[in-house]
Write a protein that holds these residues in place. Structure first.
Motif, PDB file in Angstrom:
ATOM      1  N   LYS A 151      63.060 -36.055 -58.668  1.00 55.43           N
ATOM      2  CA  LYS A 151      63.924 -37.213 -58.909  1.00 55.43           C
ATOM      3  C   LYS A 151      65.317 -36.998 -58.316  1.00 55.43           C
ATOM      4  N   VAL A 152      65.802 -35.758 -58.357  1.00 53.77           N
ATOM      5  CA  VAL A 152      67.087 -35.448 -57.726  1.00 53.77           C
ATOM      6  C   VAL A 152      66.987 -35.650 -56.222  1.00 53.77           C
ATOM      7  N   LEU A 153      65.918 -35.147 -55.639  1.00 51.70           N
ATOM      8  CA  LEU A 153      65.716 -35.272 -54.194  1.00 51.70           C
ATOM      9  C   LEU A 153      65.677 -36.734 -53.765  1.00 51.70           C
ATOM     10  N   ARG A 154      64.941 -37.554 -54.521  1.00 53.15           N
ATOM     11  CA  ARG A 154      64.842 -38.967 -54.154  1.00 53.15           C
ATOM     12  C   ARG A 154      66.190 -39.667 -54.299  1.00 53.15           C
ATOM     13  N   ALA A 155      66.905 -39.394 -55.385  1.00 54.40           N
ATOM     14  CA  ALA A 155      68.195 -40.044 -55.601  1.00 54.40           C
ATOM     15  C   ALA A 155      69.223 -39.599 -54.570  1.00 54.40           C
ATOM     16  N   SER A 156      69.102 -38.373 -54.093  1.00 54.15           N
ATOM     17  CA  SER A 156      70.070 -37.870 -53.105  1.00 54.15           C
ATOM     18  C   SER A 156      69.782 -38.382 -51.702  1.00 54.15           C
ATOM     19  N   MET A 157      68.599 -38.935 -51.480  1.00 51.11           N
ATOM     20  CA  MET A 157      68.203 -39.464 -50.169  1.00 51.11           C
ATOM     21  C   MET A 157      68.331 -38.425 -49.056  1.00 51.11           C
ATOM     22  N   GLY A 158      68.082 -37.163 -49.411  1.00 53.29           N
ATOM     23  CA  GLY A 158      68.137 -36.099 -48.408  1.00 53.29           C
ATOM     24  C   GLY A 158      69.425 -35.315 -48.383  1.00 53.29           C
ATOM     25  N   SER A 159      70.431 -35.738 -49.121  1.00 50.65           N
ATOM     26  CA  SER A 159      71.711 -35.015 -49.115  1.00 50.65           C
ATOM     27  C   SER A 159      71.576 -33.599 -49.673  1.00 50.65           C
ATOM     28  N   VAL A 160      70.576 -33.371 -50.524  1.00 53.93           N
ATOM     29  CA  VAL A 160      70.321 -32.022 -51.031  1.00 53.93           C
ATOM     30  C   VAL A 160      70.124 -31.040 -49.886  1.00 53.93           C
ATOM     31  N   PHE A 161      69.545 -31.498 -48.793  1.00 54.37           N
ATOM     32  CA  PHE A 161      69.253 -30.615 -47.660  1.00 54.37           C
ATOM     33  C   PHE A 161      70.518 -30.183 -46.916  1.00 54.37           C
TER      34      PHE A 161
END
Length: 261
Positions: A151-161
């Protein structure tokens, strides 16, 4: 281009929905066309990709892009994909990514510190917003959600990377140690009591940290002791408070203006 996913991997992938298993395996799932391409473009360590046996043209195009960049692409039937998927409406493709641990535990730039932001949607939204304003370092304290939570990954739209995560169980100890190393470090804390209006902050230190607490409990007393300047966003309506993601975005915009001066 593809072959069937080994059965031994199916249970392992499904288990990655749990934080403990992500830590044990040292990898996580990035699901959907957008996240798969973001992972590729940000040079993440993609172990392999999985797509449905009969993909649509968009999924097939993403799979082809991954394959041409050296990523093995496996196929599974629709029923199996639904089992390993973490979404209600699977897009038909996901990547298994190896976690890369950072060696640096000291921020070299301005950063955000999270005091028990447990809601994964809020965490991902804040990370995405911070990315927009050029902030890429995050200190995760207390019971803050795992940044590799689906859910964090989806909400971040890739910014986690594009982010650097420093994880600590005792945020106040970590922040106090940072202040000892850098006595010019400004630590702003978003609170509702005895705080300066955000607009009254007219300059910022070369390096600063913004501490954000949970919507339910705010910043803990222990972490509040680390704050050098308490700030709040004044309102004029009847709502009790701002969503933590919205409040963080407003504060980050303000500090971005100060930085550009």
């Amino acid at each position: 281009m593809t072959e069937f996913l080994p059965k031994s991997e199916i249970a392992l992938i499904k288990a990655l929905a749990e934080k403990k298993e992500r830590e044990i395996q040292g990898r996580f799932i990035a699901e959907g066309k957008k996240l798969c391409l973001e992972a590729l473009h940000n040079s993440m360590d993609i172990e392999y990709a999985v797509m449905v046996q009969n993909p649509n043209e968009e999924v097939l195009a993403v799979a082809a892009t991954l394959y041409h960049h050296g990523v093995n692409v496996y196929t599974v039937g629709d029923a199996v994909f639904e089992r390993i998927s973490n979404t209600q409406n699977p897009q038909g493709i996901l990547c298994i990514i190896n976690k890369v641990e950072t060696n640096s535990q000291t921020p070299t730039e301005s950063f955000l510190a999270f005091d028990s932001i447990a809601d994964p949607g809020n965490l991902g939204t804040i990370i995405r917003t911070a990315d927009w304003f050029g902030i890429h370092t995050f200190v995760l304290g207390g019971t803050t959600a795992d940044p590799y939570n689906p859910k964090v990954l989806r909400a971040s739209m890739g910014s986690v990377f594009r982010s650097n995560f420093i994880i600590t169980s005792h945020l106040e100890v970590y922040l106090d140690a940072l202040k000892e190393k850098n006595n010019s470090l400004e630590l702003y804390g978003m609170t509702l009591e005895e705080a300066h209006s955000l607009s009254s902050i007219t300059h910022s230190a070369h390096q600063w940290g913004l501490i954000v607490g949970s919507e339910a409990h705010g910043i803990s007393e222990e972490v509040q002791s680390c704050i050098t300047t308490k700030i709040h966003i004044p309102g004029h309506g009847l709502a009790e408070s701002l969503n933590v993601g919205i409040a963080s975005g407003i504060a980050l915009y303000h500090f971005s203006l100060l930085t550009s001066q």
